[in-house]
Motif scaffolding. Sequence first.
Motif, PDB file in Angstrom:
ATOM      1  N   LEU A 127       9.435  29.892  64.078  1.00  0.00           N
ATOM      2  CA  LEU A 127      10.605  29.196  64.627  1.00  0.00           C
ATOM      3  C   LEU A 127      11.186  29.953  65.816  1.00  0.00           C
ATOM      4  O   LEU A 127      11.515  29.350  66.844  1.00  0.00           O
ATOM      5  CB  LEU A 127      11.662  29.041  63.522  1.00  0.00           C
ATOM      6  CG  LEU A 127      12.935  28.282  63.918  1.00  0.00           C
ATOM      7  CD1 LEU A 127      12.598  26.866  64.353  1.00  0.00           C
ATOM      8  CD2 LEU A 127      13.929  28.267  62.757  1.00  0.00           C
ATOM      9  N   GLN A 128      11.290  31.286  65.667  1.00  0.00           N
ATOM     10  CA  GLN A 128      11.798  32.098  66.773  1.00  0.00           C
ATOM     11  C   GLN A 128      10.896  32.006  67.997  1.00  0.00           C
ATOM     12  O   GLN A 128      11.368  31.958  69.131  1.00  0.00           O
ATOM     13  CB  GLN A 128      11.931  33.555  66.329  1.00  0.00           C
ATOM     14  CG  GLN A 128      13.060  33.790  65.330  1.00  0.00           C
ATOM     15  CD  GLN A 128      13.065  35.218  64.792  1.00  0.00           C
ATOM     16  OE1 GLN A 128      12.221  36.031  65.168  1.00  0.00           O
ATOM     17  NE2 GLN A 128      14.015  35.508  63.908  1.00  0.00           N
ATOM     18  N   SER A 129       9.575  31.986  67.729  1.00  0.00           N
ATOM     19  CA  SER A 129       8.630  31.856  68.834  1.00  0.00           C
ATOM     20  C   SER A 129       8.804  30.516  69.549  1.00  0.00           C
ATOM     21  O   SER A 129       8.800  30.448  70.779  1.00  0.00           O
ATOM     22  CB  SER A 129       7.204  31.986  68.310  1.00  0.00           C
ATOM     23  OG  SER A 129       6.267  31.779  69.345  1.00  0.00           O
ATOM     24  N   GLU A 130       8.976  29.455  68.739  1.00  0.00           N
ATOM     25  CA  GLU A 130       9.175  28.139  69.334  1.00  0.00           C
ATOM     26  C   GLU A 130      10.484  28.073  70.110  1.00  0.00           C
ATOM     27  O   GLU A 130      10.544  27.494  71.197  1.00  0.00           O
ATOM     28  CB  GLU A 130       9.157  27.062  68.248  1.00  0.00           C
ATOM     29  CG  GLU A 130       7.781  26.865  67.618  1.00  0.00           C
ATOM     30  CD  GLU A 130       7.810  25.815  66.513  1.00  0.00           C
ATOM     31  OE1 GLU A 130       8.927  25.360  66.167  1.00  0.00           O
ATOM     32  OE2 GLU A 130       6.731  25.455  66.013  1.00  0.00           O
ATOM     33  N   VAL A 131      11.532  28.698  69.533  1.00  0.00           N
ATOM     34  CA  VAL A 131      12.826  28.737  70.229  1.00  0.00           C
ATOM     35  C   VAL A 131      12.704  29.513  71.532  1.00  0.00           C
ATOM     36  O   VAL A 131      13.259  29.114  72.565  1.00  0.00           O
ATOM     37  CB  VAL A 131      13.908  29.368  69.323  1.00  0.00           C
ATOM     38  CG1 VAL A 131      15.186  29.640  70.114  1.00  0.00           C
ATOM     39  CG2 VAL A 131      14.215  28.455  68.143  1.00  0.00           C
ATOM     40  N   LYS A 132      11.949  30.622  71.473  1.00  0.00           N
ATOM     41  CA  LYS A 132      11.758  31.424  72.688  1.00  0.00           C
ATOM     42  C   LYS A 132      11.033  30.622  73.750  1.00  0.00           C
ATOM     43  O   LYS A 132      11.386  30.670  74.943  1.00  0.00           O
ATOM     44  CB  LYS A 132      10.963  32.685  72.340  1.00  0.00           C
ATOM     45  CG  LYS A 132      10.788  33.626  73.520  1.00  0.00           C
ATOM     46  CD  LYS A 132      10.036  34.881  73.104  1.00  0.00           C
ATOM     47  CE  LYS A 132       9.860  35.827  74.304  1.00  0.00           C
ATOM     48  NZ  LYS A 132       9.121  37.049  73.914  1.00  0.00           N
ATOM     49  N   VAL A 133       9.993  29.889  73.313  1.00  0.00           N
ATOM     50  CA  VAL A 133       9.250  29.044  74.257  1.00  0.00           C
ATOM     51  C   VAL A 133      10.163  27.982  74.857  1.00  0.00           C
ATOM     52  O   VAL A 133      10.143  27.731  76.068  1.00  0.00           O
ATOM     53  CB  VAL A 133       8.044  28.382  73.558  1.00  0.00           C
ATOM     54  CG1 VAL A 133       7.413  27.326  74.460  1.00  0.00           C
ATOM     55  CG2 VAL A 133       7.013  29.433  73.179  1.00  0.00           C
TER      56      VAL A 133
END
Length: 333
Positions: A127-133
């Motif tokens: 989720l954090q990776s997706e938010v970062k993207v």
Amino acid sequence: MDYFSSFSLTQHPTISVLLNFSFLVLIILGGALLGSNLRRGKIYLSDTAETKNLKILSSHSIGIGSAFICLPFIASFLHLNYESIMLPIKDKSASVFIEQMFMLISLSGIASYLGYGLLDNIANKVLQSEVKVLNEENKENKHDIGSLQEENKELKQRDLEFRIDLLYMKAKDAVEAAQRFSQKIPLTHEDELAAQKKYEDSIGFINDGLKLIDKKSNYKMYDKFLVLKAFVLKRVNDVKGALEIIKELIKKDNSNPILIYNLACYMLICKEYADIKEIKDLITKALTVATKDRSHETLQKKLIEKVLSKIDSDIKDLFNDAELEHIRTLIKN
């Protein structure tokens, strides 16, 4: 002997395997439920009654799944003895069976607890990776929007500058056309009307341009339009209006020979002077003032020629021969 009394699990290995598998699944389920409750119990204390049931079901599902996924791996290095918990017990020690059963329950709970945390962390990282993207995409989009806005602003500025330049060219063309009509020999009434119409057209173009120009940031172009407007106003017999414009312009550029000369001529025509010497001094200054602008130098030379040759009708009889000779001396020096 009836059928049930003669039935033995050892005689039916398939049934034995299925029964033991089902039995172990139930034990693992029990341990998994304990582990999932331990993992998520503290969070449910702050939940409302409406959301608690949904979260419990979700937590148990994840905990059970984690237990079945992680238990074989954990059991491999903790040496769980599956043979000691197989049914029937027969001559196996009851204490060993109970010990291994509790170990299975414990390992199931640990697998559920640790596995849930592992999957939870993985989910958070995903989720954090997706938010970062998404944040990076938003930054890029904002940058792209900012670039587009800046580009649009530049295009609008270029369009504005083009429109201003075009209006100035139209105004100059109209003045030149008016001069051609007014210089015709012989000069007819129709020529005079045509010249008047061209001068009026020029004033219209000039006024349209002045409306578009920011006189603070683009004051040079604004003053350029005003100089042309003063020139045209004089030709349509509005010398008073032309004089007011020159007075404003000369406050910002008091070393401009053209402005100084026009100021003297317009003051002479409007009779706005206390002594004729004031007019003569202004014209002399216009012919002798030092200027760093090359375009001004070229026009200044033309003014000198006009004055010394007495070809400017506005000041034709202003200077006598001695005064003109004095001006020649000043120019040479």
